[in-house]
Design an enzyme around this catalytic site. Structure first.
Site, PDB file in Angstrom:
ATOM      1  N   HIS A 219      23.515  -1.425 -36.634  1.00 13.17           N
ATOM      2  CA  HIS A 219      23.427  -0.052 -37.140  1.00 13.17           C
ATOM      3  C   HIS A 219      22.695  -0.008 -38.474  1.00 13.17           C
ATOM      4  O   HIS A 219      22.717  -0.966 -39.242  1.00 13.17           O
ATOM      5  CB  HIS A 219      24.820   0.569 -37.319  1.00 13.17           C
TER       6      HIS A 219
ATOM      7  N   HIS B 231      22.652   2.330 -41.936  1.00 14.04           N
ATOM      8  CA  HIS B 231      23.249   3.397 -42.733  1.00 14.04           C
ATOM      9  C   HIS B 231      22.100   4.233 -43.290  1.00 14.04           C
ATOM     10  O   HIS B 231      21.161   3.681 -43.869  1.00 14.04           O
ATOM     11  CB  HIS B 231      24.018   2.838 -43.934  1.00 14.04           C
TER      12      HIS B 231
HETATM   13  P1  AMP Z   1      29.112  -2.061 -41.965  1.00 14.36           P
HETATM   14  O1  AMP Z   1      30.054  -2.472 -43.059  1.00 14.36           O
HETATM   15  O2  AMP Z   1      27.657  -2.077 -42.360  1.00 14.36           O
HETATM   16  O3  AMP Z   1      29.354  -2.859 -40.694  1.00 14.36           O
HETATM   17  O4  AMP Z   1      29.423  -0.537 -41.690  1.00 14.36           O
HETATM   18  C1  AMP Z   1      30.347  -0.089 -40.759  1.00 14.36           C
HETATM   19  C2  AMP Z   1      30.541   1.368 -41.030  1.00 14.36           C
HETATM   20  O5  AMP Z   1      31.170   1.950 -39.914  1.00 14.36           O
HETATM   21  C3  AMP Z   1      31.420   1.687 -42.248  1.00 14.36           C
HETATM   22  O6  AMP Z   1      30.668   2.395 -43.230  1.00 14.36           O
HETATM   23  C4  AMP Z   1      32.535   2.544 -41.670  1.00 14.36           C
HETATM   24  O7  AMP Z   1      32.900   3.620 -42.491  1.00 14.36           O
HETATM   25  C5  AMP Z   1      31.923   3.034 -40.378  1.00 14.36           C
HETATM   26  N1  AMP Z   1      32.905   3.400 -39.353  1.00 14.36           N
HETATM   27  C6  AMP Z   1      33.921   2.621 -38.903  1.00 14.36           C
HETATM   28  N2  AMP Z   1      34.617   3.288 -37.958  1.00 14.36           N
HETATM   29  C7  AMP Z   1      34.013   4.494 -37.810  1.00 14.36           C
HETATM   30  C8  AMP Z   1      34.249   5.631 -36.991  1.00 14.36           C
HETATM   31  N3  AMP Z   1      35.275   5.675 -36.115  1.00 14.36           N
HETATM   32  N4  AMP Z   1      33.432   6.698 -37.099  1.00 14.36           N
HETATM   33  C9  AMP Z   1      32.411   6.678 -37.979  1.00 14.36           C
HETATM   34  N5  AMP Z   1      32.125   5.641 -38.769  1.00 14.36           N
HETATM   35  C10 AMP Z   1      32.920   4.557 -38.697  1.00 14.36           C
END
Ligand code: AMP
Length: 137
Positions: free
Chosen positions: A97, A99
């Site tokens: 993903h 951001h």
């Molecule tokens: P990363 O640390 O780059 O793997 O980012 C994962 C992101 O996923 C974090 O910023 C979380 O806030 C986001 N996240 C986790 N669960 C959910 C969810 N159910 N809906 C939306 N975002 C999520």
């Protein structure tokens, strides 16, 4: 199954802002800044090393479209794109993903890079560049 696969499959709720056959984008639950959005491939590739090139191209093209739209929607002053690969890099969801983080004056989001230049000499830079170039060939 990752939490993002559950979002793709509509097994858990989310706020989807864009979707096509290959990728989906939805609000990050943390909203680090207003409009913080994630874009993910629908297929659960873990990280950049696993991503097929054509899918990555498509994901980046849609990311640009979303960056424009998010910037305009919230009148943001800038955008950070962030992609964590691996635990040590801060990845917590192991489904590729980006951001998309809109930036505002005084938003308190700190993405400062540490500066190690004063600990390096010209040979250090040459050696590092040579290692990368050798790995590319
Ligand atoms: P990363 O640390 O780059 O793997 O980012 C994962 C992101 O996923 C974090 O910023 C979380 O806030 C986001 N996240 C986790 N669960 C959910 C969810 N159910 N809906 C939306 N975002 C999520």
């Amino acid at each position: 199954m990752t939490v993002f696969e559950m979002i793709v499959a509509r097994k858990i709720p989310s706020h989807i802002v864009y979707e096509d056959d290959l990728v989906i984008a939805f609000l990050d639950i943390q909203q680090t800044t207003k409009g913080h959005t994630l874009i993910v491939p629908k297929e659960p590739y873990e990280n950049i090393f696993d991503m097929p090139k054509d899918l990555l191209k498509h994901l980046i093209a849609v990311t640009q479209k979303l960056a424009f739209s998010i910037k305009n929607a919230f009148n943001a002053s800038g955008i950070n794109l962030l992609n964590n690969n691996g635990v040590v890099a801060g990845q917590t969801v192991f489904h590729y993903h980006f951001h998309i983080i809109p930036r505002y004056e005084d938003d308190n989001f700190d993405i400062t890079f540490s500066n190690n230049a004063d600990q390096l000499n010209e040979d250090d830079y040459k050696n590092r560049a040579a290692l990368i170039k050798a790995a590319l060939s």
